[in-house]
Design an enzyme around this catalytic site. Sequence first.
Site, short mmCIF file in Angstrom:
data_model
loop_
_atom_site.label_atom_id
_atom_site.label_comp_id
_atom_site.label_asym_id
_atom_site.label_seq_id
_atom_site.Cartn_x
_atom_site.Cartn_y
_atom_site.Cartn_z
N ASN A 140 2.52 48.02 -19.41
CA ASN A 140 3.00 47.36 -18.18
C ASN A 140 1.77 47.01 -17.35
O ASN A 140 0.91 47.88 -17.11
CB ASN A 140 3.90 48.28 -17.37
CG ASN A 140 5.26 48.49 -18.03
OD1 ASN A 140 5.53 47.95 -19.10
ND2 ASN A 140 6.11 49.28 -17.39
N ARG A 149 14.95 44.30 -22.58
CA ARG A 149 14.53 45.69 -22.45
C ARG A 149 15.29 46.32 -21.29
O ARG A 149 15.16 45.88 -20.15
CB ARG A 149 13.01 45.76 -22.20
CG ARG A 149 12.49 47.15 -21.92
CD ARG A 149 10.95 47.16 -21.81
NE ARG A 149 10.48 48.49 -21.48
CZ ARG A 149 10.05 48.87 -20.27
NH1 ARG A 149 10.01 48.01 -19.27
NH2 ARG A 149 9.64 50.10 -20.07
N HIS A 200 13.51 55.89 -17.81
CA HIS A 200 12.93 55.08 -16.74
C HIS A 200 13.26 55.79 -15.43
O HIS A 200 13.94 55.24 -14.56
CB HIS A 200 13.44 53.65 -16.81
CG HIS A 200 12.56 52.64 -16.13
ND1 HIS A 200 12.11 51.50 -16.73
CD2 HIS A 200 12.06 52.61 -14.87
CE1 HIS A 200 11.37 50.79 -15.88
NE2 HIS A 200 11.33 51.46 -14.74
N GLU A 213 6.16 54.39 -18.05
CA GLU A 213 5.15 54.69 -17.03
C GLU A 213 5.10 56.15 -16.61
O GLU A 213 5.42 56.49 -15.46
CB GLU A 213 5.37 53.80 -15.79
CG GLU A 213 5.32 52.31 -16.09
CD GLU A 213 5.29 51.45 -14.84
OE1 GLU A 213 5.45 52.00 -13.74
OE2 GLU A 213 5.07 50.24 -14.96
N GLU A 247 6.21 45.04 -19.33
CA GLU A 247 6.53 44.60 -17.97
C GLU A 247 5.34 43.83 -17.41
O GLU A 247 4.19 44.23 -17.60
CB GLU A 247 6.78 45.76 -17.00
CG GLU A 247 8.12 46.38 -17.09
CD GLU A 247 8.30 47.55 -16.12
OE1 GLU A 247 7.69 47.53 -15.03
OE2 GLU A 247 9.04 48.47 -16.47
N TYR A 273 0.35 44.99 -13.81
CA TYR A 273 0.62 44.31 -12.53
C TYR A 273 -0.63 43.89 -11.78
O TYR A 273 -0.66 42.85 -11.15
CB TYR A 273 1.48 45.21 -11.62
CG TYR A 273 2.91 45.32 -12.13
CD1 TYR A 273 3.84 44.35 -11.82
CD2 TYR A 273 3.30 46.37 -12.96
CE1 TYR A 273 5.14 44.41 -12.31
CE2 TYR A 273 4.59 46.44 -13.46
CZ TYR A 273 5.51 45.45 -13.13
OH TYR A 273 6.78 45.50 -13.63
C1 FCB Z 1 7.01 49.29 -12.48
C2 FCB Z 1 8.34 49.92 -12.82
C3 FCB Z 1 9.52 49.00 -12.62
C4 FCB Z 1 9.35 48.17 -11.37
C5 FCB Z 1 8.03 47.48 -11.37
C6 FCB Z 1 7.81 46.58 -10.20
O1 FCB Z 1 6.12 50.29 -12.10
O2 FCB Z 1 8.34 50.34 -14.16
O3 FCB Z 1 10.68 49.79 -12.61
O4 FCB Z 1 9.54 48.95 -10.26
O5 FCB Z 1 7.00 48.42 -11.40
#
Ligand code: FCB
Length: 477
Positions: free
Chosen positions: A309, A92, A136, A181, A382, A311
């Site tokens: 995505n 990607r 992006h 995002e 992600e 985290y």
């Molecule tokens: C996300 C972004 C990516 C990277 C990660 C850690 O928010 O999409 O570009 O910065 O975080």
Amino acid sequence: MSNPATPPAVGVLDERAPLTFPPGFLWGAATAAYQIEGAAAEGGRTPSIWDTFSHTEGRTVAGHTGDVACDHYHRLGDDVRLMAELGLKSYRFSVSWPRVQPGGSGPANAEGLDFYRRLVDELLAQGIEPWLTLYHWDLPQELEDAGGWPARDTAARFADYSQLVADALGDRVKYWTTLNEPWCSAFLGYGSGVHAPGRTDGAASVRAGHHLMLGHGLAVQALRAALPDAQLGVTVNLYPVTPATESPADADAARRIDGLANRFFLDPLLRGAYPDDLVADLAKVTDFGHVQDGDLATIATPLDLVGVNYYSRHVVAAPLPGEEPERYWRAATNWPGSEDVRFVTRGVPVTDMDWEIDAPGLVETLRRVHEEYTDLPLYVTENGSAFVDAVIDGQVDDAERLAYFDAHLRASHEAIAAGVPLRGYFAWSLLDNFEWAWGYTKRFGMIYVDYDSQTRIPKSSARWYAEVIRRNGLAAQ
Ligand code: FCB
């Protein structure tokens, strides 16, 4: 790629049995143009908002810029070979808008498109499925000068640019993501200003969010007409939002932040409406007068897949009188109308970004999207973690990053077992790269990059991931 390291237990999910993923599961890794390409002024590329922002004093750590980054523009062949060594099924990447349409309007720049044609051809030659993200975060500076995402016309410009890319690459790219995002583009870019273009205007950030989604809808319509067989989607960054206590006030804080972080995007994109409570929360910021008839139907143009995505999790609490606003991405102005909500840390292990590690939150997030919003196939587009890496005898043993991936893959598997149509997973990131306002100080890569020599060193996590891909799952522990 032998001798994969064994991940240490991280204690977030108990399951330690071997896990096999469904046949055809799309194992990938992700990057973004401005974070890796470099060659900022080559091949006819003009500045984006990230060039301007990173070259403005005080905006990024140590004044780092993406001028050179991982020099991927010149090392494309070697980088695709590294992907092939990992056995990636998909890669990607994002297209830099000002590289293929300098200035953000007018005809395509053939030299810019040629770079992506070469990339896609090399990927296909290695049997790696190209997954293209159109936006992006690198808006051409001229479009920002004309008002940026808070201006409605930017949505039309984005659809126009998307059409150029579809015309050039549509014959060989199957998977298309419009936006990456939009929460970050809107609220970090125009609310707190910690991302480009660095504006701090709550109403503008809400308009930006709307016009990003409008641009997405218009782009999906253009892509659908041009590429009837393509798989079209959008990528949102989602967080479970948990109240710090069971008090009604904390529950309300969680409702508000969930509205801004998640439902601001999920509801228009997948249900064609803004949630009433979000509109009420934002009443003191905007009257939503920027929403025109037909916009929400355009935004909700049917998709083929949704990218998530993931985290971390937000844990929030009701305001305390006199409390100072929070910092960075939890900065108060990221949350217009809800500036005083407190973000609470729980004391659980964190990454080098200070983001709490919470693999069960991925299960929750995927289940929520599936159970509350859509039957569409989902992809984790992600997921990853920054940790401090050390090169010792030419090796990087990133046990913590490896454990993070392991835990989140177990979570992905758990979501599949719970009925979520999860079809793929993309590690963030293939390479260490320019981590936006943090510059090169945060390393997310499975492959270490020495920025002086541009040497690449696959870390332990990369060798382990190659083994995961090879066996289509996780070994017993
Ligand atoms: C996300 C972004 C990516 C990277 C990660 C850690 O928010 O999409 O570009 O910065 O975080």
